[in-house]
Design an enzyme around this catalytic site. Structure first.
Site, PDB file in Angstrom:
ATOM      1  N   ARG A  71      11.849  59.201 160.885  1.00 59.76           N
ATOM      2  CA  ARG A  71      12.820  60.301 161.575  1.00 59.76           C
ATOM      3  C   ARG A  71      13.555  59.605 162.621  1.00 59.76           C
ATOM      4  O   ARG A  71      14.855  59.770 162.791  1.00 59.76           O
ATOM      5  CB  ARG A  71      11.867  61.299 161.892  1.00 59.76           C
ATOM      6  N   LYS A 113      20.877  75.364 171.727  1.00 60.74           N
ATOM      7  CA  LYS A 113      21.182  76.029 170.455  1.00 60.74           C
ATOM      8  C   LYS A 113      19.916  76.972 170.290  1.00 60.74           C
ATOM      9  O   LYS A 113      18.927  76.435 170.391  1.00 60.74           O
ATOM     10  CB  LYS A 113      21.520  75.046 169.593  1.00 60.74           C
ATOM     11  N   GLU A 138      23.733  81.437 167.646  1.00 60.42           N
ATOM     12  CA  GLU A 138      24.103  80.860 166.356  1.00 60.42           C
ATOM     13  C   GLU A 138      23.359  82.191 165.747  1.00 60.42           C
ATOM     14  O   GLU A 138      22.032  82.302 165.181  1.00 60.42           O
ATOM     15  CB  GLU A 138      23.554  79.678 165.855  1.00 60.42           C
ATOM     16  N   LYS A 154      28.276  79.944 166.955  1.00 62.79           N
ATOM     17  CA  LYS A 154      28.058  79.329 165.878  1.00 62.79           C
ATOM     18  C   LYS A 154      27.835  80.203 164.625  1.00 62.79           C
ATOM     19  O   LYS A 154      26.597  80.400 164.434  1.00 62.79           O
ATOM     20  CB  LYS A 154      27.182  78.132 165.891  1.00 62.79           C
ATOM     21  N   SER A 203      27.462  74.943 157.855  1.00 63.51           N
ATOM     22  CA  SER A 203      27.874  75.193 156.750  1.00 63.51           C
ATOM     23  C   SER A 203      26.876  76.054 155.783  1.00 63.51           C
ATOM     24  O   SER A 203      27.467  76.393 154.758  1.00 63.51           O
ATOM     25  CB  SER A 203      27.807  73.759 156.139  1.00 63.51           C
ATOM     26  N   GLY A 204      25.626  76.245 156.063  1.00 67.03           N
ATOM     27  CA  GLY A 204      24.830  77.306 155.431  1.00 67.03           C
ATOM     28  C   GLY A 204      24.531  77.164 153.885  1.00 67.03           C
ATOM     29  O   GLY A 204      24.326  78.182 153.246  1.00 67.03           O
ATOM     30  N   GLY A 205      24.548  75.852 153.543  1.00 70.01           N
ATOM     31  CA  GLY A 205      24.317  75.881 152.112  1.00 70.01           C
ATOM     32  C   GLY A 205      25.634  75.433 151.062  1.00 70.01           C
ATOM     33  O   GLY A 205      25.663  75.527 149.925  1.00 70.01           O
TER      34      GLY A 205
HETATM   35  C1  5MM Z   1      22.071  76.814 159.555  1.00 72.77           C
HETATM   36  O1  5MM Z   1      21.436  75.514 160.027  1.00 72.77           O
HETATM   37  C2  5MM Z   1      22.162  74.961 161.063  1.00 72.77           C
HETATM   38  C3  5MM Z   1      23.577  74.292 160.604  1.00 72.77           C
HETATM   39  O2  5MM Z   1      23.017  73.510 159.526  1.00 72.77           O
HETATM   40  P1  5MM Z   1      23.959  73.627 158.220  1.00 72.77           P
HETATM   41  O3  5MM Z   1      25.357  73.266 158.533  1.00 72.77           O
HETATM   42  O4  5MM Z   1      23.498  72.291 157.365  1.00 72.77           O
HETATM   43  O5  5MM Z   1      23.834  75.088 157.715  1.00 72.77           O
HETATM   44  C4  5MM Z   1      21.449  73.921 161.675  1.00 72.77           C
HETATM   45  O6  5MM Z   1      21.715  73.522 163.118  1.00 72.77           O
HETATM   46  C5  5MM Z   1      19.781  74.366 161.626  1.00 72.77           C
HETATM   47  O7  5MM Z   1      19.666  75.108 162.393  1.00 72.77           O
HETATM   48  C6  5MM Z   1      18.888  72.975 161.784  1.00 72.77           C
HETATM   49  O8  5MM Z   1      19.039  72.182 160.818  1.00 72.77           O
HETATM   50  C7  5MM Z   1      17.706  73.178 162.184  1.00 72.77           C
HETATM   51  O9  5MM Z   1      16.821  73.949 161.174  1.00 72.77           O
HETATM   52  P2  5MM Z   1      15.309  74.416 161.459  1.00 72.77           P
HETATM   53  O10 5MM Z   1      15.123  75.116 160.178  1.00 72.77           O
HETATM   54  O11 5MM Z   1      14.613  73.153 161.164  1.00 72.77           O
HETATM   55  O12 5MM Z   1      14.955  75.058 162.664  1.00 72.77           O
END
Ligand code: 5MM
Length: 347
Positions: free
Chosen positions: A49, A139, A180, A222, A264-266
């Site tokens: 990581r 965040k 967010e 966000k 971006s959310g998928g």
């Molecule tokens: C929605 O997730 C956030 C934005 O990522 P995408 O653009 O991939 O949708 C992202 O900041 C998210 O909060 C982090 O990846 C942390 O996720 P977890 O679930 O590990 O807390």
């Protein structure tokens, strides 16, 4: 009581939203990061990581397109293999260090299928520690699920309350809160249903932010985009997603907020760029805030796939990462086009 950080918070909130730049989300918790590693057969160790986050933060020219990056608690304490702390790497590159401070979305009692985000206990002390380490924004992500009879009013209210309590603590401690509220893309719902739920969520979020005394000009939002569910048989096109998203935000987000940085959310990486571009290319005259990106997967995934934990692939993966940041930077000022996707990256 006067907040000693007002001027710093105001400046940081604006710098996060600098023209032509966006925020890189690299705050995946260990669980999420490990799941992404497992898909590629990468061993889920702390060292891997760390190596991956070093690849990202030392990518040449990343700061041309990225104003700040959101780190996870493990990452903010890590260093390059040569012993330079990641915070220092970011500061020297001119990227603002940010930190995810929620402790995750947990099952919401009495509400099957819904989540509530936790992390308020001890947050004041954690914020003080992160500020001392060099973080200047934070965040917290709340998750709203669309389904049969959900989201409930209770879920929206509890999550909005948590976001507002978090934001107030951040501003007290000198960190600009990124608020967010993610309305998940998962489901067979229409874009109209997504609009309704996003509107209700944002109204409640800003009501709670007001009640908790959060300064709108010292935070950033966000949100997710207003979009068809990923299993909906009728998928809205780029123009509809962009226009409905902006219509919803204009109806809910105060103009005092400096900026909107979407997750971006998928969505695919291309759609994430195209939607953001349409907003800035065609709707900019209507926007009281700067509108940009705070993507994780839509920026990182191609680079992670290419790297796959191979040392000899680091430099190429960095080019792929920076290319995605560059395309989204272009989208954030309305200069992105599909043609740009064809530019060779590894020459
Ligand atoms: C929605 O997730 C956030 C934005 O990522 P995408 O653009 O991939 O949708 C992202 O900041 C998210 O909060 C982090 O990846 C942390 O996720 P977890 O679930 O590990 O807390």
């Amino acid at each position: 009581m006067t907040n000693q950080y007002v001027s710093e918070l105001t400046n940081t909130a604006k710098m996060m939203m600098s023209e032509g730049k966006g925020i890189l989300a690299m705050d995946e918790s260990n669980g999420t990061c490990n799941r992404r590693f497992e898909k590629l057969g990468i061993a889920t160790t702390e060292e891997n990581r760390r190596a991956y986050r070093e690849l990202i933060l030392t990518a040449p020219n990343l700061s041309d397109y990225i104003s700040g990056a959101i780190l996870y608690d493990e990452t903010i304490r890590q260093s390059t293999k040569d012993g330079v702390s990641f915070i220092k790497v970011m500061q020297e590159a001119g990227m603002i260090p940010g930190i995810k401070v929620d402790t995750g979305a947990k099952d919401y009692a009495g509400h099957p299928g819904e989540k509530v985000t936790e992390g308020l206990d001890g947050l004041r002390d954690r914020i003080a520690e992160y500020y001392k380490m060099g973080a200047r924004f934070a965040k917290w992500r709340a998750v709203i699920t669309i389904g049969n009879l959900i989201p409930s009013d209770g879920c929206i209210e509890a999550n909005a309350h948590g976001l507002a309590r978090y934001a107030a603590l951040c501003q007290e401690g000198g960190l600009v809160p990124i608020v967010e509220p993610e309305v998940l893309i998962n489901g067979d719902h229409s874009i109209e249903r997504c609009y309704e739920v996003t509107q209700s969520t944002l109204h409640e979020v800003f009501r709670q932010l007001y009640v908790q005394g959060v300064a709108y000009d010292q935070m950033n939002l966000k949100p997710s985009m207003v979009i068809s569910g990923d299993n909906c048989s009728s998928q809205a096109d780029v123009e509809q997603v962009a226009t409905e998203t902006i219509r919803c935000l204009l109806n809910t987000v105060p103009p005092a907020v400096p900026g909107i940085a979407f997750l971006s959310g998928g969505q695919s990486k291309e759609r994430s760029s195209a939607h953001l571009n349409y907003m800035n290319a065609n709707l900019r005259s209507k926007l009281p805030w700067r509108v940009t990106f705070s993507y994780a997967r839509a920026i990182q995934q191609p680079a992670l796939d290419h790297w796959s934990c191979k040392a000899e692939k680091v430099a190429e993966a960095q080019k792929i990462l920076v290319q995605r940041a560059k395309l989204n930077s272009a989208a954030s000022v309305g200069n992105y086009s599909e043609e740009m996707e064809k530019q060779p990256v590894l020459v």
